[in-house]
Design an enzyme around this catalytic site. Structure first.
Site, short mmCIF file in Angstrom:
data_model
loop_
_atom_site.label_atom_id
_atom_site.label_comp_id
_atom_site.label_asym_id
_atom_site.label_seq_id
_atom_site.Cartn_x
_atom_site.Cartn_y
_atom_site.Cartn_z
N HIS A 136 0.79 -1.23 0.00
CA HIS A 136 0.00 0.00 0.00
C HIS A 136 0.83 1.28 0.00
CE1 HIS A 136 0.92 0.00 4.29
NE2 HIS A 136 0.60 1.29 4.28
C1 UD1 Z 1 -2.12 5.49 5.77
C2 UD1 Z 1 -0.82 5.92 6.45
C3 UD1 Z 1 0.19 4.79 6.41
C4 UD1 Z 1 -0.39 3.52 6.99
C5 UD1 Z 1 -1.67 3.18 6.24
C6 UD1 Z 1 -2.32 1.93 6.78
C7 UD1 Z 1 -0.25 8.31 6.24
C8 UD1 Z 1 0.66 9.27 5.57
N1 UD1 Z 1 -0.22 7.06 5.76
O1 UD1 Z 1 -1.82 5.28 4.40
O2 UD1 Z 1 1.33 5.16 7.17
O3 UD1 Z 1 0.54 2.46 6.86
O4 UD1 Z 1 -2.58 4.28 6.38
O5 UD1 Z 1 -3.44 1.59 6.04
O6 UD1 Z 1 -0.94 8.67 7.16
N2 UD1 Z 1 -9.21 4.94 1.64
C9 UD1 Z 1 -10.44 4.34 1.54
N3 UD1 Z 1 -11.06 3.95 2.68
C10 UD1 Z 1 -10.50 4.14 3.90
C11 UD1 Z 1 -9.24 4.76 3.99
C12 UD1 Z 1 -8.61 5.15 2.84
O7 UD1 Z 1 -10.97 4.14 0.47
O8 UD1 Z 1 -11.13 3.77 4.92
C13 UD1 Z 1 -8.53 5.39 0.41
C14 UD1 Z 1 -8.45 6.90 0.36
O9 UD1 Z 1 -9.54 7.44 -0.29
C15 UD1 Z 1 -7.17 7.17 -0.37
C16 UD1 Z 1 -6.34 5.95 -0.04
O10 UD1 Z 1 -7.18 4.94 0.47
O11 UD1 Z 1 -7.39 7.22 -1.74
C17 UD1 Z 1 -5.22 6.27 0.90
O12 UD1 Z 1 -5.69 6.58 2.21
P1 UD1 Z 1 -4.78 7.48 3.22
O13 UD1 Z 1 -5.31 7.42 4.59
O14 UD1 Z 1 -4.53 8.78 2.60
O15 UD1 Z 1 -3.37 6.79 3.25
P2 UD1 Z 1 -2.99 5.26 3.32
O16 UD1 Z 1 -2.36 4.91 2.02
O17 UD1 Z 1 -4.11 4.40 3.81
#
Ligand code: UD1
Length: 399
Positions: A201
């Site tokens: 991820h």
């Molecule tokens: C975040 C953390 C990372 C951690 C990871 C665990 C930061 C910088 N990164 O990364 O350190 O290892 O979480 O999962 O804080 N999304 C969904 N549903 C959700 C959550 C996210 O669809 O419940 C999608 C968002 O729309 C986005 C993507 O996933 O497009 C990334 O989510 P985001 O929280 O920005 O960062 P992660 O890659 O999950």
């Protein structure tokens, strides 16, 4: 004493759960949980609260997704009034996600003491958003709880005052130790005898379509020999949909993100785990499962020096070779790092509450001119030995 815990993303929940539990032993402590809403899907958040037997958060800030700047700023804007209203004596933030840094900054500017759980980890790679979050959170935190010796060394090198640094061990392993028996009951009956468990991820792996497609074609090959189970993070799913045609029917078993117990059970049984996660490097080290990390650096070097983790970087040949070694039974045999013993949160509680009692006792001593003993106002004050040696909880009495 009012303690506010701030969590936001999946890896935070396993870290806050044992701390909440440990602090419940102190009658003077009043706890409050704020969820920033960085992760919001049921299977990225709520299912973890349920499985870890945590009450729903007291407040959900519902910040949702966005750019790094947007997400960080939204947490700051929304958490500020909550903290002003609740007036905690201490805020605890966890790990390295955007919510961690945002909350720590607000506390620092409001003059609210903040403790960072999982402090001091460094990958020495500032291109990772998590590294920026770690470095800055540690700079503004008042109490820094480290999981391993390298954390202390990094903090001292960055000029952090030694009295703020407390090596407590790994709180995420506390949760693992407690939940592993329950996790084993979740293993599916039709699980293959041998399998590879894959998670990806990190932006550096999944945001670049070419690289992701190249990597997945390696796993498509591997899957002709051994099943590859791939629970897909939402960030990765979007990209997979875009490159799906290119990797074709890769033979990977694509799954939804798994709940904690189900994932832990698979981690323990897997022949090999391939990942770019931080926490999974630690869990596999504890479980003794071979782990290949598809990153050039790790902020958890102890998983390589002592544990079962091997960094394969962006070298697909190395990935194939290391996988072959594991499948041939030639894997690295590791050891569990010191203080990853299931009692890290207890040590944290003793430090926080011991400190509060010591402060209270000092002011009493000043006013009454006499020394107090170990038990002050119903809170146990640990000795140095208590803090640094794993021990049986049952001998601890909180009166
Ligand atoms: C975040 C953390 C990372 C951690 C990871 C665990 C930061 C910088 N990164 O990364 O350190 O290892 O979480 O999962 O804080 N999304 C969904 N549903 C959700 C959550 C996210 O669809 O419940 C999608 C968002 O729309 C986005 C993507 O996933 O497009 C990334 O989510 P985001 O929280 O920005 O960062 P992660 O890659 O999950």
């Amino acid at each position: 004493m009012k303690i506010c815990h701030i969590v936001g993303a999946r890896p935070n929940y396993m870290k806050v759960a044992p701390v909440l539990r440990a602090l419940r032993a102190y009658p003077d402590v009043n706890q409050f949980v704020v969820h920033t809403g960085q992760h919001y899907d049921f299977n990225m958040s709520e299912v973890f609260f349920r499985q870890l037997e945590m009450a729903p958060p007291d407040v959900n800030l519902q910040v949702g997704s966005g750019t790094q700047a947007h997400q960080t700023a939204q947490v700051m804007i929304r958490v500020d009034p909550v903290l002003c209203e609740y007036k905690p004596d201490l805020v605890l933030v966890y790990g390295d996600v955007n919510s961690t840094l945002a909350a720590a900054l607000v506390c620092a500017k409001r003059g609210i003491p903040v403790g960072h759980v999982e402090a001091g980890l460094r990958a020495f790679d500032r291109s990772m958003p998590e590294e920026i979050n770690r470095v800055l959170t540690d700079q503004v935190a008042d109490e820094l709880f480290t999981p391993s010796e390298d954390g202390d060394v990094n903090l001292l090198r960055e000029g952090i005052c030694p009295t703020k640094i407390h090596r407590i061990g790994n709180v995420m392993i506390d949760t693992l130790v407690r939940m592993l028996p329950a996790a084993r009951h979740t293993l599916p009956r039709d699980l293959p005898e041998k399998f590879v468990l894959l998670t990806l991820h990190r932006p550096s792996n999944v945001d670049h379509q070419e690289w992701l497609a190249e990597m997945l074609s390696v796993f498509a090959d591997v899957a002709t020999d051994i099943p590859v189970l791939f629970p897909v993070h939402p960030r990765t799913r979007g990209q997979l949909e875009r490159i799906g045609n290119r990797i074709g029917n890769a033979g990977l078993r694509i799954l939804e993100p798994l709940p904690y117990l189900e994932f832990l059970a698979l981690e323990e049984r897997a022949t090999a785990v391939v990942t770019d996660s931080g926490g999974i490097q630690e869990e596999t080290t504890y479980l003794g499962t071979p782990c290949l990390t598809v990153r050039d650096s790790t902020e958890r070097p102890v998983t390589v020096s002592l544990g079962t983790n091997v960094l394969v970087g962006r070298n697909l040949l190395k990935l194939r070779n290391e996988l072959r070694r594991i499948l041939n039974g030639e894997q690295t045999r590791g050891k569990v790092p010191p203080l990853w013993d299931g009692h890290a949160a207890l040590r944290l509680g003793e430090i926080i509450c011991g400190k509060a009692s010591a402060d209270a006792s000092e002011s009493r001593q000043n006013s009454q001119g006499r020394a107090s003993n170990v038990h002050v106002r119903g809170t146990y004050i640990p000795t140095d030995r208590d803090l640094h040696e794993p021990r049986d909880n049952s001998i601890l009495t909180y009166d």
